[in-house]
Design a protein around this motif. Sequence first.
Motif, PDB file in Angstrom:
ATOM      1  N   SER A   1     -10.847   5.144  -3.715  1.00  0.00           N
ATOM      2  CA  SER A   1      -9.410   5.048  -3.960  1.00  0.00           C
ATOM      3  C   SER A   1      -8.699   4.269  -2.864  1.00  0.00           C
ATOM      4  CB  SER A   1      -8.799   6.444  -4.088  1.00  0.00           C
ATOM      5  OG  SER A   1      -9.313   7.104  -5.229  1.00  0.00           O
ATOM      6  N   GLU A   2      -9.286   4.216  -1.664  1.00  0.00           N
ATOM      7  CA  GLU A   2      -8.717   3.379  -0.611  1.00  0.00           C
ATOM      8  C   GLU A   2      -8.777   1.909  -1.014  1.00  0.00           C
ATOM      9  OE1 GLU A   2      -9.175   2.836   4.224  1.00  0.00           O
ATOM     10  OE2 GLU A   2     -10.941   3.243   3.010  1.00  0.00           O
TER      11      GLU A   2
ATOM     12  N   ASN B   1      -0.738   5.217  -0.672  1.00  0.00           N
ATOM     13  CA  ASN B   1      -2.177   5.457  -0.731  1.00  0.00           C
ATOM     14  C   ASN B   1      -2.604   6.226   0.516  1.00  0.00           C
ATOM     15  OD1 ASN B   1      -4.956   5.402  -1.024  1.00  0.00           O
ATOM     16  ND2 ASN B   1      -4.976   3.320  -1.833  1.00  0.00           N
TER      17      ASN B   1
ATOM     18  N   ALA C   1      -0.237  11.555  -9.369  1.00  0.00           N
ATOM     19  CA  ALA C   1      -1.086  11.749  -8.195  1.00  0.00           C
ATOM     20  C   ALA C   1      -2.540  11.647  -8.629  1.00  0.00           C
ATOM     21  CB  ALA C   1      -0.823  13.105  -7.550  1.00  0.00           C
ATOM     22  N   SER C   2      -3.275  10.727  -8.033  1.00  0.00           N
ATOM     23  CA  SER C   2      -4.696  10.616  -8.338  1.00  0.00           C
ATOM     24  C   SER C   2      -5.492  11.416  -7.319  1.00  0.00           C
ATOM     25  CB  SER C   2      -5.146   9.154  -8.350  1.00  0.00           C
ATOM     26  OG  SER C   2      -5.096   8.600  -7.062  1.00  0.00           O
TER      27      SER C   2
ATOM     28  N   ALA D   1      -5.632   7.786   0.632  1.00  0.00           N
ATOM     29  CA  ALA D   1      -7.096   7.892   0.599  1.00  0.00           C
ATOM     30  C   ALA D   1      -7.705   7.298   1.868  1.00  0.00           C
ATOM     31  CB  ALA D   1      -7.644   7.184  -0.631  1.00  0.00           C
TER      32      ALA D   1
ATOM     33  N   ALA E   1      -0.652   0.443  -9.806  1.00  0.00           N
ATOM     34  CA  ALA E   1       0.734   0.737  -9.428  1.00  0.00           C
ATOM     35  C   ALA E   1       1.696  -0.330  -9.922  1.00  0.00           C
ATOM     36  CB  ALA E   1       0.836   0.877  -7.907  1.00  0.00           C
TER      37      ALA E   1
ATOM     38  N   ALA F   1      -6.042   1.450  -7.419  1.00  0.00           N
ATOM     39  CA  ALA F   1      -4.761   2.160  -7.409  1.00  0.00           C
ATOM     40  C   ALA F   1      -3.599   1.201  -7.194  1.00  0.00           C
ATOM     41  CB  ALA F   1      -4.777   3.247  -6.338  1.00  0.00           C
TER      42      ALA F   1
ATOM     43  N   PHE G   1       4.039   7.327  -7.114  1.00  0.00           N
ATOM     44  CA  PHE G   1       2.594   7.392  -7.349  1.00  0.00           C
ATOM     45  C   PHE G   1       1.895   7.542  -6.005  1.00  0.00           C
ATOM     46  CE2 PHE G   1      -1.305   4.597  -8.538  1.00  0.00           C
ATOM     47  CZ  PHE G   1      -2.094   5.728  -8.715  1.00  0.00           C
TER      48      PHE G   1
ATOM     49  N   ARG H   1       0.816  -1.209   0.000  1.00  0.00           N
ATOM     50  CA  ARG H   1       0.000   0.000   0.000  1.00  0.00           C
ATOM     51  C   ARG H   1       0.844   1.251   0.000  1.00  0.00           C
ATOM     52  NH1 ARG H   1      -5.098   0.554   0.686  1.00  0.00           N
ATOM     53  NH2 ARG H   1      -4.874   2.466   1.861  1.00  0.00           N
TER      54      ARG H   1
ATOM     55  N   PHE I   1       4.725   3.465  -4.195  1.00  0.00           N
ATOM     56  CA  PHE I   1       3.281   3.679  -4.144  1.00  0.00           C
ATOM     57  C   PHE I   1       2.843   4.031  -2.726  1.00  0.00           C
ATOM     58  CE2 PHE I   1      -1.086   3.360  -4.832  1.00  0.00           C
ATOM     59  CZ  PHE I   1      -1.685   2.363  -4.078  1.00  0.00           C
TER      60      PHE I   1
ATOM     61  N   VAL J   1      -1.801   8.524  -3.975  1.00  0.00           N
ATOM     62  CA  VAL J   1      -3.247   8.461  -4.156  1.00  0.00           C
ATOM     63  C   VAL J   1      -3.934   9.296  -3.083  1.00  0.00           C
ATOM     64  CG1 VAL J   1      -5.252   6.926  -4.186  1.00  0.00           C
ATOM     65  CG2 VAL J   1      -3.072   6.177  -5.180  1.00  0.00           C
TER      66      VAL J   1
END
Length: 316
Positions: free
Chosen positions: A44-45, A77, A104-105, A79, A63, A59, A36, A14, A75, A38
């Motif tokens: 997105s989580e 995350n 970046a999302s 979110a 990745a 995501a 990357f 993660r 990566f 998120v």
Amino acid sequence: MTALAGTDPGPVPRSGTDPGPAPAPGGAPARGPVRFVVLGDSLSEGVGDRVDGRWRGWAALLAEGLGADAGATAFTNLAESGAQSREVAERQLPAALTLRPQLASVVVGVNDTLRRTFDIGHLARRLDRVCAELTAAGAVLLTACLPDPGLMLGLPAPLARPLARRQRSVNGVVHALSARYDAVHLHLDAPAWTADRSLWSADRLHPGERGHRAIAAAFHRLLHARGLADGPAPSPEPEQAPPGRGDAALWLATAGTAWVLRRCHDLLPQLLLLAAAELRHAATGTRAVLDARAERDLTASLGLLLSAPDGPRPPQ
């Protein structure tokens, strides 16, 4: 702008640790791992795609396919379930900037529509600030417009229409910002997405494994076209059986009941007022007034955004 499709990586960690070298000009990946990061809410989580007792999601699937070599992606995350635009701007953005992301999302907004405090102007300014600061830091943005929750939950029309109006406004902001910041953008509110129930989890609000894989594959295809994804695309085929009717009933009896109770204290009183207004305008043939009011608020918000110069925005 894409249809949903794709092909597999598998689970990835993660989060990455070392942010690595600084990004190359224009947000293109530099030598070393692709960074990357998120930002967003439960979608997105990874909610709806559980692997080994934890959420994985689109995501993480994406990745793994960003780089052709093992360890080619760092990566992270950030979110969080329930996050609104305020949490993304105030908590997740500062954390993301310290990681110097190259990708970046930013996918958020549905939770804003489910609150009595919904204000399209505030949401627009927060998302503009997030997009501006990430872009200024050298990141390529990933964005998506989303289906309205009333449609996905199958609510009665007087309850669903006010939520649909709000989500259309959020999507209008996301479209404008995606164009302004040259984001990699998906239309996840398209009928091909919303009508295919096999893409959705038991709660009907989050994608299931198949849906998360479809999102990952669609983003991978667009990133590959920009030269930002060199690894294999995620497989569209799920590894687990899709949820059945029993799963939906179990969700409603457990987590779903808790979700409804939370909304009863927050959104429901206002939503009932909005539904009453909907019925009143429907009876008098003036429902267009409600649509025009929402359109006017959106236009005013976009006018303020698009008239402002590019660059980081002050906090809102």
